[in-house]
Design a protein around this motif. Sequence first.
Motif, short mmCIF file in Angstrom:
data_model
loop_
_atom_site.label_atom_id
_atom_site.label_comp_id
_atom_site.label_asym_id
_atom_site.label_seq_id
_atom_site.Cartn_x
_atom_site.Cartn_y
_atom_site.Cartn_z
N LEU A 283 -15.63 -1.63 15.17
CA LEU A 283 -16.54 -1.97 14.07
C LEU A 283 -15.75 -2.34 12.81
CD1 LEU A 283 -19.29 0.78 14.54
CD2 LEU A 283 -19.48 -1.67 15.05
N GLN A 284 -14.69 -1.60 12.54
CA GLN A 284 -13.87 -1.87 11.35
C GLN A 284 -13.22 -3.26 11.45
OE1 GLN A 284 -11.46 1.62 11.94
NE2 GLN A 284 -12.36 2.71 10.19
N VAL A 285 -12.65 -3.58 12.60
CA VAL A 285 -11.98 -4.86 12.78
C VAL A 285 -13.00 -6.00 12.74
CG1 VAL A 285 -10.69 -6.27 14.42
CG2 VAL A 285 -10.02 -3.90 14.01
N THR A 286 -14.16 -5.81 13.33
CA THR A 286 -15.20 -6.84 13.32
C THR A 286 -15.67 -7.13 11.90
OG1 THR A 286 -15.96 -6.19 15.53
CG2 THR A 286 -17.48 -7.47 14.17
N ALA A 287 -15.91 -6.09 11.12
CA ALA A 287 -16.33 -6.28 9.73
C ALA A 287 -15.28 -7.02 8.92
CB ALA A 287 -16.63 -4.92 9.09
N ALA A 288 -14.02 -6.65 9.10
CA ALA A 288 -12.92 -7.29 8.35
C ALA A 288 -12.79 -8.76 8.72
CB ALA A 288 -11.61 -6.55 8.61
N ASN A 289 -12.93 -9.08 10.00
CA ASN A 289 -12.84 -10.46 10.43
C ASN A 289 -14.02 -11.29 9.92
OD1 ASN A 289 -10.53 -11.25 12.40
ND2 ASN A 289 -11.07 -9.18 12.99
N ALA B 243 -8.47 -10.15 1.84
CA ALA B 243 -9.84 -9.77 2.21
C ALA B 243 -9.85 -8.94 3.49
CB ALA B 243 -10.70 -11.02 2.39
N TYR B 244 -9.07 -9.36 4.47
CA TYR B 244 -9.06 -8.66 5.76
C TYR B 244 -8.60 -7.21 5.60
CZ TYR B 244 -7.87 -7.58 10.62
OH TYR B 244 -7.78 -6.99 11.85
N PHE B 245 -7.46 -7.03 4.94
CA PHE B 245 -6.92 -5.68 4.83
C PHE B 245 -7.68 -4.84 3.81
CE2 PHE B 245 -3.28 -7.77 6.90
CZ PHE B 245 -3.07 -6.85 7.92
N ALA B 246 -8.31 -5.49 2.83
CA ALA B 246 -9.14 -4.73 1.89
C ALA B 246 -10.35 -4.12 2.60
CB ALA B 246 -9.60 -5.65 0.75
N VAL B 247 -10.97 -4.90 3.47
CA VAL B 247 -12.11 -4.37 4.22
C VAL B 247 -11.67 -3.24 5.16
CG1 VAL B 247 -13.92 -4.91 5.90
CG2 VAL B 247 -13.41 -6.52 4.05
N LEU B 248 -10.52 -3.43 5.81
CA LEU B 248 -10.00 -2.35 6.68
C LEU B 248 -9.76 -1.09 5.87
CD1 LEU B 248 -7.39 -4.21 8.95
CD2 LEU B 248 -9.66 -3.38 9.60
N LEU B 249 -9.19 -1.25 4.68
CA LEU B 249 -8.92 -0.09 3.83
C LEU B 249 -10.22 0.59 3.41
CD1 LEU B 249 -6.58 1.44 2.41
CD2 LEU B 249 -6.96 -0.03 0.43
N LEU B 250 -11.20 -0.20 3.00
CA LEU B 250 -12.48 0.34 2.56
C LEU B 250 -13.23 1.06 3.68
CD1 LEU B 250 -13.73 -2.56 0.25
CD2 LEU B 250 -12.97 -0.29 -0.47
N THR B 251 -13.01 0.61 4.91
CA THR B 251 -13.71 1.23 6.04
C THR B 251 -12.93 2.40 6.65
OG1 THR B 251 -12.76 -0.45 7.53
CG2 THR B 251 -14.97 -0.86 6.63
N GLY B 252 -11.79 2.74 6.04
CA GLY B 252 -11.10 3.96 6.45
C GLY B 252 -9.85 3.79 7.30
N VAL B 253 -9.38 2.57 7.51
CA VAL B 253 -8.17 2.36 8.29
C VAL B 253 -6.95 2.67 7.43
CG1 VAL B 253 -6.78 0.67 9.55
CG2 VAL B 253 -9.27 0.63 9.73
N ARG B 254 -6.01 3.45 7.96
CA ARG B 254 -4.80 3.81 7.24
C ARG B 254 -3.57 3.57 8.12
NH1 ARG B 254 -8.29 3.69 4.16
NH2 ARG B 254 -8.93 5.21 2.56
N VAL B 255 -2.44 3.33 7.48
CA VAL B 255 -1.19 3.07 8.21
C VAL B 255 -0.84 4.23 9.12
CG1 VAL B 255 1.30 2.69 7.98
CG2 VAL B 255 -0.29 1.50 6.46
N ARG B 256 -1.08 5.46 8.66
CA ARG B 256 -0.71 6.63 9.45
C ARG B 256 -1.42 6.68 10.81
NH1 ARG B 256 -4.15 8.76 5.49
NH2 ARG B 256 -6.06 9.75 6.31
N HIS B 257 -2.54 5.99 10.92
CA HIS B 257 -3.27 5.97 12.18
C HIS B 257 -2.51 5.23 13.28
CE1 HIS B 257 -7.18 6.31 9.59
NE2 HIS B 257 -6.56 7.47 9.73
N PHE B 258 -1.50 4.45 12.88
CA PHE B 258 -0.78 3.62 13.85
C PHE B 258 0.68 4.05 14.02
CE2 PHE B 258 -4.33 1.15 12.30
CZ PHE B 258 -4.86 0.64 13.47
N ARG B 259 1.03 5.22 13.50
CA ARG B 259 2.38 5.73 13.69
C ARG B 259 2.45 6.48 15.01
NH1 ARG B 259 2.55 7.18 7.78
NH2 ARG B 259 3.75 5.52 6.79
N ILE B 260 3.46 6.14 15.80
CA ILE B 260 3.63 6.78 17.10
C ILE B 260 5.09 6.65 17.51
CG2 ILE B 260 3.05 4.66 18.35
CD1 ILE B 260 1.83 6.35 20.55
N GLN B 261 5.60 7.63 18.22
CA GLN B 261 6.99 7.59 18.69
C GLN B 261 7.07 6.93 20.05
OE1 GLN B 261 9.87 8.30 17.30
NE2 GLN B 261 9.05 9.06 15.38
#
Length: 528
Positions: free
Chosen positions: A465-471, A510-528
């Motif tokens: 939903l977050q990615v769809t809204a941003a796109n 616009a894309y990353f602003a919407v992702l940020l507003l909908t709760g997406v954060r860089v830490r969600h994609f950190r993985i070893q």
Amino acid sequence: MTRSDPDTPDSGTDKTPKVPGLLRSSGVVSAMTMLSRILGLVRDMVIARYFGAGTGADAFFVAFKIPNFLRRLFGEGGFFQAFVPVLSEYREKDSLSEVRGLVNAVAGTLGVVLLGVTLIAMVGSPALTALFAPGFMDEPEKFALASDMLRITFPYLLFISLTAFAGAILNSYDRFAVPAFTPVLLNLSMIGAAIFLSPLMQSPVMALAWGVVIAGALQLFFQLPFLMRLGLLPRPKVDYRHEGVRRILRLMVPTLFAVSVSQINLLLDTVLASFLETGSVSWLYYSDRLSELPLGVFGVGIGIVILPNLSRKHAADDPRAFAATMDWAVRMIFLVGLPAAVALSILAEPVIATLFHYGAVTDRDVLMSAQSLRAYAAGLVAFMLIKVLAPGFFSRQDTKTPMKIAMIAMASNMVFNLILVFPLAHAGLALATALSAWLNTALLWRGLRREGAWQAQPGWVRFALQVTAANGVMAGLIVWLAGPVSGWLEATGIQKAQEMVVLVGVGVVAYFAVLLLTGVRVRHFRIQ
């Protein structure tokens, strides 16, 4: 062997070296690849300005595409996917001396095979040209020019495949930046050849062929000091009986086909396009190059990073970590691939006009290239997903399953080609490639799910939903700001560049602003 082994490359302490996170490693590869792709676009702009979409350009693109296609088979394609899992296993379980023995045996064996293929191809360049561009046979001048250039460009296969071999070693030891940077040398070499060498030659376009082979040698020698620093500079030894070589060869045969199906499809497009009107090969080339920008920067980059990581997790028998890594890779593809596909589809004419509408490139060339660019954009996410789903099989040394899937996809591509080429001409060929890529992706996904290698992690519905809204927001803004195509065709180069910078900037913000507003954060994609 543990990481604290005294004969481990770069060892000097008893501490285990910190393995960089996948997000950081992907960022390094993407940054280096972005630099290369930007220079690649500059290269294509220079080629378009000097040679347009005529006979010389068509002949060169065929002469370059054939060794480039085989490079993806012998180099970072089938060989890379077969070599890295075996090398990673040796690294995890054996001593450095045994790793060196594997590297030496592979270097010697691969080098001999490549040298033989190169010499045969140089002698038989007219036959190869007839095979891959049969439509050129009706135009003797174009056929002869393509054959002559192919004879010059083919040694590139030898150099660049050995470069990919060196890069695979560096990647296996988490040295991603150097292999990702080396394509910059190809672009610089070709730009220099077009500008400075072409005026000195009787047939100016021949300079591009010399630029290709010079670049191959530069790329290989650039990586050797970094292998020396690792203590893994090869001393080639032809040894077909080496256990690791035999295992790589067994894995490589089906892998050659599986990872290169999209390239085989593109090559088949070139064969069919050679029968279409003059310019068709070039239109497909320019649009393919633009679709490969996000594919190379993100799709290939993520695939390169996860393969050694997945191979080590499989060797360590950690299926949970393996599945989590696969899920991370797929989410990353949707995060960056979907907006790229949407933007390329909406801005097809503006992007092509901005980059290539100079010199010998006409308004019609822009419009025709835009048609095939939209078709490729429809399959962009699938092209990228293949790059991260296939390593899920290769890292577990299963090469037969993706080979079977690739065969199905390639057969379907030929059917789609025959159906679509008549009503849509060159754009139909591009659309057929996109459709077959989606079929390939669906079958890979089903296989990984069935085997439990990829298990969806929590949060997918919210993420979708977050990615769809941003796109949606991004697409609405760039459609509103882009304006009519006629304006882009009439504008000056500076005007087009300024407008494109604004469009891209607004879209990204616009894309990353919407992702940020909908709760997406860089830490969600950190993985070893």
